[in-house]
Design an enzyme around this catalytic site. Structure first.
Site, PDB file in Angstrom:
ATOM      1  N   LYS A  57     -26.753 108.740  29.767  1.00 53.34           N
ATOM      2  CA  LYS A  57     -26.516 109.754  28.733  1.00 53.34           C
ATOM      3  C   LYS A  57     -25.724 110.905  29.346  1.00 53.34           C
ATOM      4  O   LYS A  57     -26.265 111.707  30.103  1.00 53.34           O
ATOM      5  CB  LYS A  57     -27.830 110.273  28.158  1.00 53.34           C
ATOM      6  CG  LYS A  57     -27.634 111.344  27.077  1.00 53.34           C
ATOM      7  CD  LYS A  57     -28.977 111.843  26.549  1.00 53.34           C
ATOM      8  CE  LYS A  57     -28.775 112.891  25.464  1.00 53.34           C
ATOM      9  NZ  LYS A  57     -28.109 114.113  25.956  1.00 53.34           N
ATOM     10  N   ASP A 116     -22.935 112.168  44.630  1.00 52.25           N
ATOM     11  CA  ASP A 116     -21.506 112.412  44.857  1.00 52.25           C
ATOM     12  C   ASP A 116     -21.251 113.208  46.130  1.00 52.25           C
ATOM     13  O   ASP A 116     -20.204 113.040  46.777  1.00 52.25           O
ATOM     14  CB  ASP A 116     -20.904 113.155  43.659  1.00 52.25           C
ATOM     15  CG  ASP A 116     -20.583 112.222  42.501  1.00 52.25           C
ATOM     16  OD1 ASP A 116     -20.892 111.017  42.609  1.00 52.25           O
ATOM     17  OD2 ASP A 116     -20.027 112.688  41.486  1.00 52.25           O
ATOM     18  N   SER A 149     -29.890 112.067  31.175  1.00 51.67           N
ATOM     19  CA  SER A 149     -29.323 113.376  30.889  1.00 51.67           C
ATOM     20  C   SER A 149     -29.387 114.332  32.079  1.00 51.67           C
ATOM     21  O   SER A 149     -28.747 114.087  33.087  1.00 51.67           O
ATOM     22  CB  SER A 149     -30.023 113.961  29.654  1.00 51.67           C
ATOM     23  OG  SER A 149     -29.292 115.043  29.136  1.00 51.67           O
TER      24      SER A 149
END
Length: 530
Positions: free
Chosen positions: A324, A310, A299
């Site tokens: 999740k 990224d 999460s």
């Protein structure tokens, strides 16, 4: 053969994952329990009408609370695995970790031979001020005996806890002497930061166990301290971190990312897109950074790891994360209960959603983790089965994938000693913890000479004696450690030392000692040196 060994210890791992995945990872406003009474004025549904008829007309008496809870739970079971109903009686306890504190006396205890033993006393907490020590045995709470073969830990915890300012009388056995203590309960912090220290000159280490309301403040204090000590590189450990508040994770991400970079965005059928971006000058935008993850990293932790991956800001080391990518909000119901309802998905800056499929039900959803163990994914990256139909690109052009967690840039397999059946039994039923505690209590004068964890790690040379005693201790329960592989023996000896450090300095001491031999941390140091 490996499958049979795994069956012994997987239930514990799955229960930890369920707690991490089901109870953490909420969007939530900073005030716990947003939109109280959301359904209070809604028109009666057929379900409510049916419950009312049962209450007013049914031939026998019915426990309506239980019936209503079952009905709501059945509805929630038709949704995603992370939408849950919380009865009013459980709400306070379930929000403690997110709030970051609870009301109590400030001890950690365990039950050995039907007796409650004090494992730890929070410094300057209520019990410390009253005079309790590690090793004390609690016999009574307010004149009620808690020496029992059947009384569960949860019942004892409820007896000891209470509102801040209230008193509790404890009858304690210290050595051979019975003593009495009046302890005034207080607010006990639940830190989200397990450890913060210098791994080596120039390299800092921070371990976070969740993202509660206090996490960002704890993190910033740790960063300030480490930078004063000359930190130029950082290892951020998110292994086992089940998540928490999105804003806490994005605030920390902001400290690593420059400009107006996108950190994460959330969007759902009934929820408009919301972007979370870097908005201020961070305290560590340039230094080398690695992030440690594993299959229990979930999460909000995945949000942080995904954003840094990224933007090619950090090297992700470890194993594939939980997967999740759903966002919950908590809504209060009229009777004091609540539901945590999934309202959106989150997406990393490259546009990937890391949520794994859940359309075949909760049971299949959770068995996906079992499959990771069964197919050998935790031993080799080549065994990872992740759909590569929808590739994404990081800022620097590296290919990443969604739909199943965050894939690490550098893979490190799981500790293989867990596959040894005798070692597995030792961990799962608490024997290892019990042994280390008893060994520590019987050698307190020896451990008092060590003032910091590094002293214990480098100067304590008695592991052979502790090992011999552990072998004898385990043999009493038909656990034969004398024939385990030499590598597993070395790992257990290292863990004895780390667990001894935990009894003296808590998680800070544990990680300072354990990390000296932890292969994931050693790999992180290797990556940072390149």
């Amino acid at each position: 053969m490996r499958n049979k060994k795994l069956q012994v210890w997987l239930p514990l791992i799955f229960s930890i994952v369920m707690i991490s995945g089901m109870f953490f990872g909420f969007k939530l406003h900073q005030e716990t329990g947003s939109r109280d009474g959301f359904f209070k004025n809604a028109k009666k549904t057929s379900l409510q009408e049916a419950l009312d008829l049962i209450q007013d007309r049914y031939v026998d008496s019915v426990k309506m609370d239980s019936l209503q809870n079952d009905a709501i739970n059945d509805v929630m079971n038709h949704l995603d695995p992370h939408s849950i109903y919380i009865p009013a009686s459980n709400l306070g306890e379930m929000t403690e970790d997110l709030v970051g504190n609870f009301q109590g006396i400030g001890i950690e205890f365990n039950i050995f031979k039907d007796t409650v033993h004090v494992l730890y006393v929070v410094p300057n907490g209520p019990s410390d001020k009253a005079g309790l020590h590690i090793g004390d045995k609690i016999l009574k709470v307010n004149d009620s005996s808690i020496v029992s073969k059947t009384l569960p830990s949860e019942d004892i915890r409820k007896m000891i806890r209470g509102e801040s300012g209230s008193k509790v009388k404890l009858t304690v056995l210290r050595g051979n002497t019975v003593q009495y203590y009046d302890v005034v309960r207080g607010t006990i912090p639940l830190p989200s930061l397990d450890a913060s220290y210098m791994l080596e000159p120039g390299t800092g280490y921070i371990k976070l166990n969740k993202f509660s309301e206090t996490t960002y403040v704890e993190f910033m204090r740790a960063m300030e301290d480490l930078q004063k000590k000359g930190m130029q590189k950082l290892v951020l450990d998110l292994r086992g971190n089940g998540g928490g508040f999105i804003t806490q994770a994005t605030n920390i991400a902001d400290e690593f990312l420059d400009g107006n970079k996108l950190i994460v965005y959330t969007e759902g059928t009934n929820i408009k897109r919301q972007d979370y971006r870097a908005s201020k000058e961070g305290v560590f935008e340039k230094g080398k950074l690695v992030v440690l993850v594993d299959e229990l990293t979930a999460s909000a932790s995945e949000i942080l790891a995904g954003a840094l991956q990224d933007w090619d800001r950090a090297t992700i080391i470890g194993r594939r994360t939980f997967g999740k990518g759903l966002v919950q909000e908590q809504y209060g119901l009229a009777d004091g209960s609540a539901i945590r309802l999934t309202v959106a998905r989150y997406y990393t800056p490259s546009g990937r959603c890391i949520q794994r499929p859940y359309d075949h039900g909760k049971k299949i959803y959770m068995e996906e983790l079992y499959n990771r163990y069964e197919n050998g994914e935790l031993l080799t990256a080549d065994s990872i089965h992740l759909s590569k139909d929808h590739p994404y690109k990081t800022n620097g052009g590296k290919t990443v994938y969604g739909g199943g967690g965050i894939m690490p840039d550098v893979f490190v397999p799981i500790d293989t000693s867990l596959y040894t059946k005798s070692v597995t039994r030792l961990y799962l039923d608490g024997r290892f913890n019990n042994f280390v505690y008893q060994y520590y209590i019987s050698h307190i004068p020896q451990f008092e000479q060590y003032k910091v964890p590094a002293d214990l790690a480098t100067k304590y040379q008695n592991t052979s004696d502790a090992w011999a005693q552990l072998v004898n201790y385990a043999m009493k329960d038909s656990i034969n450690l004398s024939k385990i592989p030499e590598e597993d023996k070395k790992i257990l000896q290292d863990r004895i030392k780390a667990y001894l450090a935990r009894l003296k300095w808590r998680t800070q001491g544990f990680y300072q000692v354990y990390n000296m031999s932890d292969p994931v941390v050693l790999k992180a140091k290797e990556v940072l040196e390149k």
